[in-house]
Each structure stands twice: as C-alpha cells, then as structure tokens.
Design an enzyme around this catalytic site. Structure first.
Site, PDB file in Angstrom:
ATOM      1  N   ASP A   1      35.590  83.917  41.591  1.00  0.00           N
ATOM      2  CA  ASP A   1      36.165  84.927  42.485  1.00  0.00           C
ATOM      3  C   ASP A   1      35.115  85.560  43.384  1.00  0.00           C
ATOM      4  O   ASP A   1      35.373  85.843  44.557  1.00  0.00           O
ATOM      5  CB  ASP A   1      36.828  86.043  41.674  1.00  0.00           C
ATOM      6  CG  ASP A   1      38.047  85.589  40.910  1.00  0.00           C
ATOM      7  OD1 ASP A   1      38.398  84.387  40.980  1.00  0.00           O
ATOM      8  OD2 ASP A   1      38.660  86.433  40.229  1.00  0.00           O
TER       9      ASP A   1
ATOM     10  N   ASP B   1      37.901  86.907  48.874  1.00  0.00           N
ATOM     11  CA  ASP B   1      37.521  86.479  47.540  1.00  0.00           C
ATOM     12  C   ASP B   1      37.152  85.005  47.641  1.00  0.00           C
ATOM     13  O   ASP B   1      37.853  84.224  48.311  1.00  0.00           O
ATOM     14  CB  ASP B   1      38.668  86.651  46.546  1.00  0.00           C
ATOM     15  CG  ASP B   1      38.757  88.058  45.976  1.00  0.00           C
ATOM     16  OD1 ASP B   1      38.135  88.966  46.558  1.00  0.00           O
ATOM     17  OD2 ASP B   1      39.483  88.238  44.982  1.00  0.00           O
TER      18      ASP B   1
ATOM     19  N   HIS C   1      44.123  84.009  45.619  1.00  0.00           N
ATOM     20  CA  HIS C   1      43.410  82.856  45.063  1.00  0.00           C
ATOM     21  C   HIS C   1      44.260  81.596  45.165  1.00  0.00           C
ATOM     22  O   HIS C   1      45.395  81.539  44.692  1.00  0.00           O
ATOM     23  CB  HIS C   1      42.936  83.113  43.636  1.00  0.00           C
ATOM     24  CG  HIS C   1      42.076  84.341  43.549  1.00  0.00           C
ATOM     25  ND1 HIS C   1      41.746  84.931  42.350  1.00  0.00           N
ATOM     26  CD2 HIS C   1      41.476  85.101  44.514  1.00  0.00           C
ATOM     27  CE1 HIS C   1      40.980  86.005  42.581  1.00  0.00           C
ATOM     28  NE2 HIS C   1      40.807  86.113  43.886  1.00  0.00           N
TER      29      HIS C   1
ATOM     30  N   ASP D   1      43.718  78.510  43.928  1.00  0.00           N
ATOM     31  CA  ASP D   1      43.639  77.452  42.924  1.00  0.00           C
ATOM     32  C   ASP D   1      44.749  77.444  41.883  1.00  0.00           C
ATOM     33  O   ASP D   1      44.655  76.730  40.877  1.00  0.00           O
ATOM     34  CB  ASP D   1      42.267  77.441  42.243  1.00  0.00           C
ATOM     35  CG  ASP D   1      41.807  78.808  41.766  1.00  0.00           C
ATOM     36  OD1 ASP D   1      42.626  79.752  41.805  1.00  0.00           O
ATOM     37  OD2 ASP D   1      40.633  78.941  41.380  1.00  0.00           O
TER      38      ASP D   1
ATOM     39  N   CYS E   1      38.734  79.394  37.404  1.00  0.00           N
ATOM     40  CA  CYS E   1      38.318  80.779  37.681  1.00  0.00           C
ATOM     41  C   CYS E   1      37.107  81.188  36.844  1.00  0.00           C
ATOM     42  O   CYS E   1      36.210  81.880  37.339  1.00  0.00           O
ATOM     43  CB  CYS E   1      39.452  81.747  37.372  1.00  0.00           C
ATOM     44  SG  CYS E   1      40.947  81.522  38.331  1.00  0.00           S
TER      45      CYS E   1
END
Length: 370
Positions: free
Chosen positions: A126, A204, A253, A255, A355
């Site tokens: 992150d 991020d 995010h 992913d 992550c």
C-alpha cells in the site's frame, strides 16, 4: 493465445548483475520480498475518507474504537498467519525481510488536523511502490497512514546504500481541501464521484499494478488524477500508465479487481472489470470464482473478493489462501501451481498475500508484453 517470448538475458547465469532492487512485473522469479508486521496496529479514527471505502457494517466499530488498538486476539491470529506466510516463502527459496515493529497507537498532528493514532505496517504494497530499481514512498490520502512508511525506513536506507534509487512523492498536506465532506456514495446510474478532490497529488501504491513497460492504475478514493499524473511525469517515457475503468462504488486498491498473473494470463473480477483493455485480447482470462470466506468472518476493511489477492512466485507458483478452494481449483486448471497458506485471520485487517508483501527483487528485465 498469442505466444509471448520472455528474454531474461541469461540472468540465471549472471545473478551478481541483478540490482538489489529489481521488479518490473508480477511474475518474474521472486528472490527477495518485504513482508509486513501486524503488531502495534491501531484502529483508524473515523473520517469521511473511511466512510467511502470501508464496509458499512464496520462503521460503528471505527466510530467507537478509533485511535485504540485492534482486539489483541485478532492481532495475534493475524501474526501467526504472517509467520506461516514467511515460512512458506523462505521454504520456496525467497529472502524475506520485515519492517520495524512500531506502536501505531500514538497521537500526532499536522497543521490543520490531528490524529489519535496511525494504522499499521502490515501492508507494504500500500505504502511503497517498487518500479525497476526504484522505491517510491506513496503520498497516501488517509491521515491515519501519514507516517506509515517510517516503519520501512531502515530497510529502504539499506537498499539505497546497496544501489537502489529512493524517492518520496510530494508529502501531502491532507488539509480539509483534499476531502469532499459532502460525499455520498453514487448510485448505480450516477456518475462516479470520489471522496478526495484534486487539491494535491495522492495515491496508494496498491492502486497500481505492473506489466513491464505498461502500468495499470485505477482512480479511487485514495488515488486521484493529480497523483497519477505526478507518477506518469516522474517515470517519463520509459513507462506507459493506463487508467483502468473499474465498476466499483468503493474503489481502493486494484489487486482485488485486476491481477496479471503471468505473460498471457490475467485474473479478473467480472463484477468490477466490465471491459477488458484491448491490449489483453490475446491473453487468456480467468474470472475469479465466488469467494469461499464465510459471511460471518470479520473483515474490517475489505470485501470477500480479497480471494483474488494472490502472490506469484514465478510464472507458475502462486500462493493462495488455504480455505479458498474455488479459486485454488480455478488457478490449477489455469495451468498454475497453487501453494496453500492459511491467511483468513490476516484477511480480517484488509489484505491478503499481495498486500502483505512487496516485491524487492525479481529475476527479470524491463520489456513490453503487448
């Protein structure tokens, strides 16, 4: 599927010429990685930026416990998952390094605002973006994450001394001008709106995913166009940054929506990625099956689609959550070799294997896959 040639320039026989930091994609053979730590984790204090991204059923928890430690038993269970993850990585031949354990339950302030505490150092993906031989500290939009990169500074300084490049993106002010305090979630037929404005560049690192010379990013509640343009200009013509259209009212995010697994293999969330970018027309696409995680399991910061958050060790080996049997089977049928690891207790805190780790060195070179 179109055959994509991979040239590693005989790097297996020239191990000493690979820079200490070297990562251009998600699949070249992984040699060294940073894995986060969960100790000292603090519940972020309630703020409009959290409202836009966190599960609604968890809002009351943040409103009541913001600035206090997460439940001790949950932290301990997540720590055990991390230790097993590290054990598996090391048994597969990967060097693992860990950030410093810090107490994030410490108040701090900046001009115009204050925070009763931070968050954690559990998710290096992150806060740090590794592109080639460069480590970039992300200008994160949550006030609770303002000093998060400090837990990784010892490691970053060591990599810098060994030849890596180190950049800190413009440190954001995080003043009230950055946030839309009138934010309400847009309806399905309404134009997407975001809780952050274009006041200053923020992003991020986990909103970006690497595919050699091509880097994919989503605009989100933590990543704005200003931040994307800063990175585009910083990287220059060597890379091409593409903004991916994602059908998600709570984007934060990329992913758990879009995961290139290997040359010619793409994992997608069919609910969120409605239109595959044309450059992937020759790739095989695997749509992630429904998650197996029980509805009753506590997820403070994420949706069950965290099942997509896998980590590739090379073109075939992939680490998956032990109980996510549906995606494990799908990945195996996709020609990959899943390695199961218990991680559901770590999932509680908002991430999974991708992550919780940060590629430092993969054995490969910069190239285009399109």
């Amino acid at each position: 599927m179109k055959k994509i040639s991979i040239d590693l320039e005989n790097t297996e026989n020239k191990r000493d010429v690979i820079p200490i930091v070297n990562s251009y994609n998600e699949w070249d053979p992984l040699e060294e990685v940073i894995v986060g730590v969960i100790e000292g984790a603090s519940v972020p204090s309630w703020h409009i930026s959290l409202k836009a991204t966190l599960p609604e059923k968890q809002w009351k928890f943040y409103q009541e416990f913001g600035g206090k430690p997460f439940p001790k038993e949950q932290v301990e269970a997540a720590k055990n998952d991390l230790e097993e993850f590290v054990h598996i990585l090391e048994s597969e031949g990967v060097i693992v390094r860990r950030p410093d354990v810090m107490d994030h339950n410490v108040a701090y302030s900046a001009p115009g605002w204050q925070s009763p505490g931070g968050l954690y150092a559990a998710m290096p993906r992150d806060t740090l973006l590794v592109i080639g031989d460069e480590i970039i500290e992300a200008p994160m939009a949550w006030r609770a994450r303002y000093f998060e990169s400090f837990a990784f500074r010892r490691l970053i300084k060591d990599y810098f001394k060994k030849g890596a490049r180190w950049t800190t993106a413009p440190k954001p002010q995080l003043s009230d001008e950055l946030y839309n305090y009138d934010y309400e979630e847009p309806g399905e037929n309404q134009e997407m709106s975001y809780v952050i404005t274009e006041f200053e560049p923020t992003f991020d690192a986990a909103d970006f995913i690497k595919c050699g010379r091509d880097i994919f990013v989503q605009k989100s509640h933590v990543t704005n166009e200003f931040g994307i343009n800063w990175l585009r200009r910083h990287l220059g013509d060597k890379y091409r940054i593409h903004i991916l259209e994602v059908n998600d009212r709570h984007p934060m995010h990329i992913d758990a929506s879009f995961m290139p697994l290997a040359p010619g293999k793409l994992l997608l969330n069919a609910r969120r990625v409605l239109k595959i970018p044309g450059m992937f027309k020759s790739w095989d696409v695997l749509y992630a099956p429904e998650p197996c995680i029980p509805q009753s399991h506590t997820l403070y910061m994420t949706s069950p689609w965290i099942n997509m958050n896998v980590l590739m060790l090379d073109h075939e080996r992939v680490i998956v959550e032990k109980n996510e049997e549906s995606i494990t089977k799908a990945l195996k049928n996709f020609g990959l070799k899943p390695i199961p690891c218990p991680f559901v207790n770590f999932n509680t805190f908002g991430g999974s294997f991708h992550c919780a780790s940060l590629d430092i060195r993969r054995r490969g070179v910069l190239q285009s896959y399109f």
